[in-house]
Design an enzyme around this catalytic site. Structure first.
Site, short mmCIF file in Angstrom:
data_model
loop_
_atom_site.label_atom_id
_atom_site.label_comp_id
_atom_site.label_asym_id
_atom_site.label_seq_id
_atom_site.Cartn_x
_atom_site.Cartn_y
_atom_site.Cartn_z
N CYS A 2 39.18 -15.58 56.41
CA CYS A 2 39.29 -15.57 57.85
C CYS A 2 39.73 -14.16 58.25
O CYS A 2 40.13 -13.38 57.42
CB CYS A 2 40.33 -16.58 58.29
N ARG A 27 34.10 -12.11 59.16
CA ARG A 27 34.86 -12.80 58.11
C ARG A 27 34.86 -14.31 58.30
O ARG A 27 35.34 -15.05 57.44
CB ARG A 27 36.30 -12.32 58.13
N TRP A 72 37.07 -19.19 58.92
CA TRP A 72 36.00 -19.65 58.05
C TRP A 72 36.62 -20.81 57.29
O TRP A 72 37.49 -20.62 56.44
CB TRP A 72 35.55 -18.55 57.09
N ASN A 96 45.28 -16.06 56.47
CA ASN A 96 44.03 -15.89 55.73
C ASN A 96 44.35 -16.08 54.25
O ASN A 96 45.28 -15.47 53.74
CB ASN A 96 43.47 -14.48 55.97
N GLY A 97 43.58 -16.95 53.59
CA GLY A 97 43.82 -17.18 52.16
C GLY A 97 43.83 -18.68 51.88
O GLY A 97 43.36 -19.47 52.70
N GLU A 463 17.56 -10.07 44.73
CA GLU A 463 18.20 -9.66 45.97
C GLU A 463 17.33 -10.02 47.19
O GLU A 463 17.85 -10.50 48.21
CB GLU A 463 18.48 -8.14 45.92
N LYS A 467 18.53 -12.54 50.27
CA LYS A 467 18.53 -12.20 51.70
C LYS A 467 17.92 -13.33 52.52
O LYS A 467 18.45 -13.72 53.54
CB LYS A 467 17.72 -10.92 51.99
N GLU A 470 20.21 -16.36 52.60
CA GLU A 470 21.41 -16.14 53.41
C GLU A 470 21.14 -16.26 54.90
O GLU A 470 21.87 -16.95 55.61
CB GLU A 470 21.97 -14.72 53.16
N HIS A 486 7.50 -20.41 32.43
CA HIS A 486 8.39 -21.27 31.64
C HIS A 486 9.06 -22.34 32.50
O HIS A 486 10.14 -22.82 32.16
CB HIS A 486 9.43 -20.42 30.92
N LYS A 581 31.35 -12.58 55.25
CA LYS A 581 31.04 -11.31 54.59
C LYS A 581 31.90 -11.08 53.36
O LYS A 581 31.43 -10.63 52.33
CB LYS A 581 31.30 -10.18 55.61
C1 G6P Z 1 29.78 -12.66 49.99
C2 G6P Z 1 28.83 -11.97 50.94
C3 G6P Z 1 27.74 -11.28 50.15
C4 G6P Z 1 28.35 -10.32 49.14
C5 G6P Z 1 29.35 -11.02 48.22
C6 G6P Z 1 30.14 -10.03 47.40
O1 G6P Z 1 29.15 -13.72 49.38
O2 G6P Z 1 28.28 -12.89 51.85
O3 G6P Z 1 26.91 -10.54 51.04
O4 G6P Z 1 27.35 -9.76 48.37
O5 G6P Z 1 30.29 -11.74 49.01
O6 G6P Z 1 30.90 -9.22 48.25
P1 G6P Z 1 31.52 -7.84 47.84
O7 G6P Z 1 32.30 -7.39 49.04
O8 G6P Z 1 32.40 -8.10 46.66
O9 G6P Z 1 30.40 -6.93 47.51
#
Ligand code: G6P
Length: 586
Positions: A2, A27, A72, A96-97, A463, A467, A470, A486, A581
């Site tokens: 959060c 966040r 969050w 937060n935590g 990757e 995307k 996500e 496979h 994030k």
């Molecule tokens: C979350 C984010 C991702 C990110 C991952 C690792 O899952 O939504 O976009 O790649 O964390 O985050 P970091 O800050 O450690 O790169």
């Protein structure tokens, strides 16, 4: 994960706290709340949904003290009751935590709980301890001792900001594992879970401090006092705030699109600044480690896959890549002279930090590639390489990923004495400018995606698929092209789009085999390559560059495609459902 914000500022505290929350919204954004002092009274306003809803509810308020939270949800749904701030008779807190022992603590508290959260227990526990410490006559001292006692009873991670009704002209902040930054200004002082929250206030804020675990900050309009875990007054070293690229959307509809367009600038800046003394030392030592393990989560893990490719190729040495969340629980095989290299945009991901702690315990040397100066990871690693992507706010990582790859490429090149490619920023710019959605419109309704590639293209495939998952909520898989047959091939049909990334000439034909296999099953095909392969299917033609750096380039159209897919389907790519994030909890 959060976002929390607190401030002491004449008349404008509520306004500043809401402004800070907006910066922290990446966040978490399922509910938000604020507590502020209005005259003699502490007002608490909560709202489900985005910070903008809360802003409307709060309106213009004159206040000298405020604490705020954007959530969050981890414990309990996104309802008004679960929304922070949480309260007891005298304490109002934002957290937060995760409090791991909240159930046990709850069972020892007689006061009634109203929410499903773990956070409420902090307010109630502070109250209980405050009651028990009634022999301390000085209120400030009693509050500090209540915090101390509470911190000693909590297990887990926390960054907490609080107001105590008995002394409402101050706020107090304390932390363990979750980040907390204090900002000192002239006649105003602030605290937040992220340095980027202060962006709009840069002119007024002069100094920044990163609290250490179990430190406490006592903050008023005029003063900040820091205490250690024994309540001794301490000095904390100032941290420098990196000059950030502006966080506003500028002329872009979304932050994600803006951040993709900042890739060339991010590359330029990272290339210019990354070679600090840690970089030089590490690149000299790299060849001599007996074992190199890269750890990361999400996008950072995919950058790690590229890291394995480039380090093995340039250093002729085995490199392993592990998901940080797995690494921390796997059997630890200690080895002499090992390097564990963590990749983390935020430098705050709980699993990645835990992996580094374990590596340190095992006696390994540790290094970090991170985008956030002064983040937690920078304080625990032996070597810190900082990418300069600038603040990245959209949940889906874009420019930070490209910079992580660049950092790995530069590290591998320096360690092996190879010349670093020039003009990468310009090639990236060309790639962005040549992207055309017009050619891809027919794919915006597809519901089944497979991204395939081999070697470093397989990392790009993973990757690209991430995307889409996500921000577009469609099923997509990133795969090594050779693995398709496979198992996954059974899923491929005429409703599928297979996106093949082909940038390495030595395996071009091999990846094309996979393309032929899926075409034979009726799938649509889109090729992303610098080689002209239009005869094989629709193609996004990339500008040519040294093959080793193609993954920096080939991911850009995949990011743009995911963005447009999301946007075209009426979604908000900056704030995808259920995600945040920076994942500061396990
Ligand atoms: C979350 C984010 C991702 C990110 C991952 C690792 O899952 O939504 O976009 O790649 O964390 O985050 P970091 O800050 O450690 O790169």
């Amino acid at each position: 994960m959060c976002g929390i914000y607190g401030c002491c500022q004449r008349a404008k505290a509520a306004k500043s706290a809401l402004c800070g929350l907006e910066k922290l919204e990446y966040r978490g954004y399922d509910s938000a709340g604020i507590a502020f002092l209005e005259g003699e009274k502490i007002e608490i306003i909560k709202s489900v949904g985005k910070v903008s809803n809360l802003k409307i509810k709060v309106g213009e308020k004159v206040s000298n003290i405020a604490i705020a939270h954007t959530r969050w949800a981890t414990h309990g749904r996104a309802t008004a009751l679960n929304c922070h701030p949480h309260t007891s008779e005298n304490f109002i807190i934002v957290h937060n935590g995760i409090i791991e022992n909240f159930k046990e603590l709850k069972s020892n508290i007689s006061e009634k709980f109203y929410s499903e959260t773990d956070s409420e227990v902090i307010a109630k526990l502070l109250e209980k301890n405050f009651d028990e410490l009634s022999e301390i006559s000085d209120i400030n001292e009693r509050i500090l001792n209540s915090i101390l006692k509470t911190q000693n009873q909590l297990i887990g991670s926390w960054a907490v900001i609080l107001i105590c009704r008995k002394n409402p002209l101050k706020i107090y902040a304390f932390k363990n594992k979750s980040p907390l930054i204090v900002a000192r200004g002239k006649g105003e002082n602030h605290v937040a879970s992220d340095i980027n929250a202060f962006e709009k206030r840069e002119k007024n804020l002069l100094k920044y401090y990163n609290l250490n675990n179990r430190n406490i900050a006592e903050i008023s309009q005029e003063n900040i006092i820091f205490y250690d875990e024994k309540l001794n007054k301490i000095e904390i070293k100032e941290i420098k705030k990196q000059c950030e690229i502006c966080q506003e959307n500028c002329n872009y509809k979304h932050k994600m699109l803006k951040e993709i367009n900042e890739i060339p600038k991010a590359i330029y800046s990272t290339k210019k600044h990354i070679k600090n003394s840690d970089f030089k030392k590490l690149s000299k030592k790299l060849k001599n480690y007996s074992k190199i393990t890269i750890v990361g989560c999400g996008t950072a893990y995919h950058a790690g896959l590229y890291g394995k490719f480039i380090l093995e190729k340039y250093l002729n040495k085995n490199v392993s890549v592990e998901l940080a969340s797995e690494f921390r629980y796997k059997t630890q095989i200690k080895e002499k002279n090992e390097l564990v290299l963590a990749i983390s945009q935020s430098g705050e991901t709980a699993d990645t930090l835990a992996a580094i702690e374990i590596a340190r315990k095992n006696g390994a040397e540790t290094a970090a590639i991170t985008n956030v100066c002064g983040s937690s990871i920078t304080r625990i690693c032996d070597y810190v390489l900082q990418t300069r992507a600038g603040a990245e706010v959209a949940v889906a990582a874009t420019k930070s990923y490209v910079c992580q790859i660049l950092a790995l490429y530069m590290l591998a090149s320096s360690a092996s004495g190879k010349r670093i490619s020039r003009g990468i920023d310009k090639i990236a710019n060309k790639t962005i400018l040549s992207f055309s959605l017009e050619n891809l419109k027919e794919f915006l309704g597809v519901k089944k995606f497979f991204f395939v590639g081999r070697l470093c293209d397989s990392a790009t495939a993973s990757e690209g698929a991430l995307k889409l998952k996500e921000i577009a909520y469609v099923h997509s898989e990133g795969y090594s092209a050779g693995e398709l047959k496979h198992g996954t091939l059974s899923l491929v049909d005429e409703n599928s789009l297979v996106i093949a990334i082909i940038t390495q000439s030595n395996i071009l034909d091999k990846t094309l085999n996979a393309v032929h296999e899926v075409k034979a099953r009726g799938a649509k095909v889109l090729i992303v390559s610098q080689f002209e392969l239009a005869g094989e299917g629709k193609e996004i033609l990339l500008p040519a560059a040294k093959e080793e750096i193609m993954p920096l380039i080939s991911v850009i159209p995949l990011q743009l495609f995911a963005y447009h897919y999301s946007e075209n389907n009426g979604l908000n790519p900056d704030m995808p459902r259920n995600l945040a994030k920076s994942v500061t909890v396990e």
